[in-house]
Design an enzyme around this catalytic site. Structure first.
Site, PDB file in Angstrom:
ATOM      1  N   CYS A   1      29.960  33.579  41.174  1.00 19.88           N
ATOM      2  CA  CYS A   1      29.874  32.959  39.837  1.00 19.88           C
ATOM      3  C   CYS A   1      29.701  31.438  39.903  1.00 19.88           C
ATOM      4  CB  CYS A   1      31.116  33.299  39.042  1.00 19.88           C
ATOM      5  SG  CYS A   1      31.470  35.052  39.069  1.00 19.88           S
TER       6      CYS A   1
ATOM      7  N   HIS B   1      32.363  28.527  34.236  1.00 23.94           N
ATOM      8  CA  HIS B   1      31.933  29.926  34.330  1.00 23.94           C
ATOM      9  C   HIS B   1      32.744  30.748  33.323  1.00 23.94           C
ATOM     10  CE1 HIS B   1      31.326  33.937  35.535  1.00 23.94           C
ATOM     11  NE2 HIS B   1      32.480  34.063  36.184  1.00 23.94           N
TER      12      HIS B   1
ATOM     13  N   ASN C   1      30.924  38.816  31.367  1.00 25.71           N
ATOM     14  CA  ASN C   1      30.877  37.968  32.562  1.00 25.71           C
ATOM     15  C   ASN C   1      29.547  38.228  33.277  1.00 25.71           C
ATOM     16  OD1 ASN C   1      31.049  36.937  35.147  1.00 25.71           O
ATOM     17  ND2 ASN C   1      33.178  37.578  35.482  1.00 25.71           N
TER      18      ASN C   1
HETATM   19  N1  ACO Z   1      42.002  48.676  28.714  1.00 23.47           N
HETATM   20  C1  ACO Z   1      43.310  48.853  28.461  1.00 23.47           C
HETATM   21  N2  ACO Z   1      44.274  48.492  29.319  1.00 23.47           N
HETATM   22  C2  ACO Z   1      43.893  47.921  30.472  1.00 23.47           C
HETATM   23  C3  ACO Z   1      42.530  47.708  30.788  1.00 23.47           C
HETATM   24  C4  ACO Z   1      41.573  48.115  29.857  1.00 23.47           C
HETATM   25  N3  ACO Z   1      40.256  47.953  30.067  1.00 23.47           N
HETATM   26  N4  ACO Z   1      42.470  47.105  31.994  1.00 23.47           N
HETATM   27  C5  ACO Z   1      43.724  46.944  32.417  1.00 23.47           C
HETATM   28  N5  ACO Z   1      44.589  47.456  31.506  1.00 23.47           N
HETATM   29  C6  ACO Z   1      46.047  47.505  31.557  1.00 23.47           C
HETATM   30  C7  ACO Z   1      46.572  47.486  32.979  1.00 23.47           C
HETATM   31  O1  ACO Z   1      46.569  48.775  33.541  1.00 23.47           O
HETATM   32  C8  ACO Z   1      47.979  46.954  32.762  1.00 23.47           C
HETATM   33  O2  ACO Z   1      48.791  48.007  32.340  1.00 23.47           O
HETATM   34  P1  ACO Z   1      50.324  48.118  32.881  1.00 23.47           P
HETATM   35  O3  ACO Z   1      50.977  46.874  32.378  1.00 23.47           O
HETATM   36  O4  ACO Z   1      50.786  49.377  32.269  1.00 23.47           O
HETATM   37  O5  ACO Z   1      50.200  48.135  34.384  1.00 23.47           O
HETATM   38  C9  ACO Z   1      47.817  45.978  31.587  1.00 23.47           C
HETATM   39  O6  ACO Z   1      46.581  46.325  30.944  1.00 23.47           O
HETATM   40  C10 ACO Z   1      47.745  44.529  32.011  1.00 23.47           C
HETATM   41  O7  ACO Z   1      46.936  44.442  33.171  1.00 23.47           O
HETATM   42  P2  ACO Z   1      46.558  43.057  33.838  1.00 23.47           P
HETATM   43  O8  ACO Z   1      45.790  43.287  35.094  1.00 23.47           O
HETATM   44  O9  ACO Z   1      47.788  42.190  33.900  1.00 23.47           O
HETATM   45  O10 ACO Z   1      45.593  42.517  32.713  1.00 23.47           O
HETATM   46  P3  ACO Z   1      45.113  41.051  32.527  1.00 23.47           P
HETATM   47  O11 ACO Z   1      45.612  40.548  31.263  1.00 23.47           O
HETATM   48  O12 ACO Z   1      45.299  40.228  33.780  1.00 23.47           O
HETATM   49  O13 ACO Z   1      43.542  41.288  32.361  1.00 23.47           O
HETATM   50  C11 ACO Z   1      41.520  41.023  33.643  1.00 23.47           C
HETATM   51  C12 ACO Z   1      42.793  41.862  33.399  1.00 23.47           C
HETATM   52  C13 ACO Z   1      40.727  41.031  32.376  1.00 23.47           C
HETATM   53  C14 ACO Z   1      40.751  41.653  34.793  1.00 23.47           C
HETATM   54  C15 ACO Z   1      41.964  39.586  34.009  1.00 23.47           C
HETATM   55  O14 ACO Z   1      42.913  39.620  35.032  1.00 23.47           O
HETATM   56  C16 ACO Z   1      40.817  38.716  34.436  1.00 23.47           C
HETATM   57  O15 ACO Z   1      39.938  38.406  33.662  1.00 23.47           O
HETATM   58  N6  ACO Z   1      40.853  38.217  35.699  1.00 23.47           N
HETATM   59  C17 ACO Z   1      39.900  37.237  36.201  1.00 23.47           C
HETATM   60  C18 ACO Z   1      38.577  37.839  36.452  1.00 23.47           C
HETATM   61  C19 ACO Z   1      37.667  36.780  37.054  1.00 23.47           C
HETATM   62  O16 ACO Z   1      37.785  35.606  36.782  1.00 23.47           O
HETATM   63  N7  ACO Z   1      36.784  37.179  37.933  1.00 23.47           N
HETATM   64  C20 ACO Z   1      36.006  36.203  38.634  1.00 23.47           C
HETATM   65  C21 ACO Z   1      34.643  36.261  38.412  1.00 23.47           C
HETATM   66  S1  ACO Z   1      33.922  37.843  38.615  1.00 23.47           S
HETATM   67  C22 ACO Z   1      32.652  37.619  39.779  1.00 23.47           C
HETATM   68  O17 ACO Z   1      32.729  36.788  40.631  1.00 23.47           O
HETATM   69  C23 ACO Z   1      31.485  38.487  39.655  1.00 23.47           C
END
Ligand code: ACO
Length: 325
Positions: free
Chosen positions: A112, A248, A278
């Site tokens: 990214c 990004h 993204n």
């Molecule tokens: N729908 C419903 N619930 C979900 C979903 C979904 N799609 N995905 C995860 N959950 C649940 C999880 O299972 C978890 O449940 P639990 O508490 O019962 O275990 C709860 O939601 C919270 O999960 P988290 O992983 O803490 O969710 P978070 O708020 O961190 O969001 C996300 C997850 C969106 C992936 C976030 O962590 C994120 O955006 N991370 C950064 C991603 C990023 O920057 N990537 C870099 C670039 S990508 C690239 O390089 C191509």
């Protein structure tokens, strides 16, 4: 030799995917996706549409937007994690399809952060006076490497492309840069095509994008806050001198947390997450274009572009916007 960027074009595939697409087969909801990521929709390429197709269309849009010629481009850089093939480069496919004869070509693998790395490379080639007019494209077809059974990641990604021309200019609009990487986080965000280890750990190669979302999220917020301060300082600017940040677009909550830490209003941050998801290397040029098209970003505005992603790596640059649509 100094450089400027005065033209831009973007492209997204036709197929629009709303959050209801995921609700239909996964335990998720439109509300969860909007609240936890900011994403309302994204676009997916069709089965026979690849990253080079998106690149070509973004450059054609650039030509149309600015009524400019591209036959004198002398170097093409494509930043992507989803090349049509590993060899030949996407850039060389763009070269032949757009008939840009004699141009040097290469792809950049910096996830990214790739688009900003591309601008940094172009600035360097122009400063070295070896090249004068360089096409830099960030493009992805992430839907082709998405694990649609993983609800943590599949809701995040979209396809798209953005192209700019970096060219020699009497006035310098591309200012100081910053690059940084912590390769010890390699396994927290990877796309593997063979069973070579990452950080000593064997990976099952499935050609799908895997990430440890929480780790990347935390790293992204703290790295962006530190590096934005550092980059502003390198440019002898305070945060109030920067008209717009274009980080990004990975998650709206990352951008909100960064703005809060920096004590700057969120409307100073230009994003593409809401309408495109993204799009990795394409997210910054798509956001930049959207900011200009909406009238928010004006000619002469000070911009700070900062990309971060798989590596984990980060690259930033300050520039004066010289693009008018
Ligand atoms: N729908 C419903 N619930 C979900 C979903 C979904 N799609 N995905 C995860 N959950 C649940 C999880 O299972 C978890 O449940 P639990 O508490 O019962 O275990 C709860 O939601 C919270 O999960 P988290 O992983 O803490 O969710 P978070 O708020 O961190 O969001 C996300 C997850 C969106 C992936 C976030 O962590 C994120 O955006 N991370 C950064 C991603 C990023 O920057 N990537 C870099 C670039 S990508 C690239 O390089 C191509």
């Amino acid at each position: 030799m100094s450089a400027t960027i005065s033209s831009i074009g973007i492209y997204h595939p036709e197929k629009e995917i709303r959050n209801s697409f995921f609700e239909a087969y996964l335990d998720t909801s439109d509300q969860w996706i909007r609240e936890r990521t900011g994403i309302e929709k994204r676009f997916f390429s069709s089965d026979n549409e690849y990253t080079s197709d998106l690149c070509v269309k973004a450059v054609q849009a650039l030509v149309k937007n600015h009524n400019t010629k591209i036959s004198d481009i002398d170097f093409i850089i494509v930043a992507t994690s989803t090349p049509d093939q590993i060899v030949p480069s996407v850039a060389s496919q763009v070269q032949t399809r757009l008939n840009i004869s004699g141009a040097g070509c290469m792809d950049i693998s910096a996830a990214c952060a790739g688009f900003v790395y591309g601008i940094i490379m172009a600035k360097g080639l122009i400063a070295a006076q070896t090249h004068r007019k360089i096409l830099v494209i960030g493009a992805e077809t992430l839907s082709k490497v998405t694990d649609f059974s993983d609800r943590n990641s599949c809701i995040l990604f979209g396809d798209g492309a953005g192209a700019v021309i970096v060219e020699a200019s009497p006035e310098n609009h591309i200012l100081n840069i910053l690059t940084d990487t912590d390769g010890s986080y390699g396994k927290d965000l990877y796309l593997s095509h063979q069973a070579a280890p990452i950080n000593g750990e064997i990976i099952i190669p499935d050609n799908k994008l895997h990430q440890n979302g929480r780790v990347v999220f935390k790293w992204a917020v703290s790295t962006l806050v530190t590096k934005i301060h550092e980059l502003a300082k390198k440019n002898n600017m305070s945060l109030s001198d920067i008209d717009f940040l274009i980080p990004h677009s990975a998650n709206i909550r990352i951008l909100e947390a960064v703005c809060k830490e920096l004590a700057i209003p969120i409307d100073k941050c230009i994003e593409s997450i809401r309408n495109y998801g993204n799009t990795s290397a394409a997210s910054i040029p798509i956001a930049w274009y959207s900011g200009i098209a909406s009238g928010k970003i004006k000619n002469g505005d000070n911009l700070l572009l900062i990309g971060f992603g798989g590596g984990l790596t980060c690259a930033g640059i300050c520039l004066k916007n010289n693009i008018v649509l």
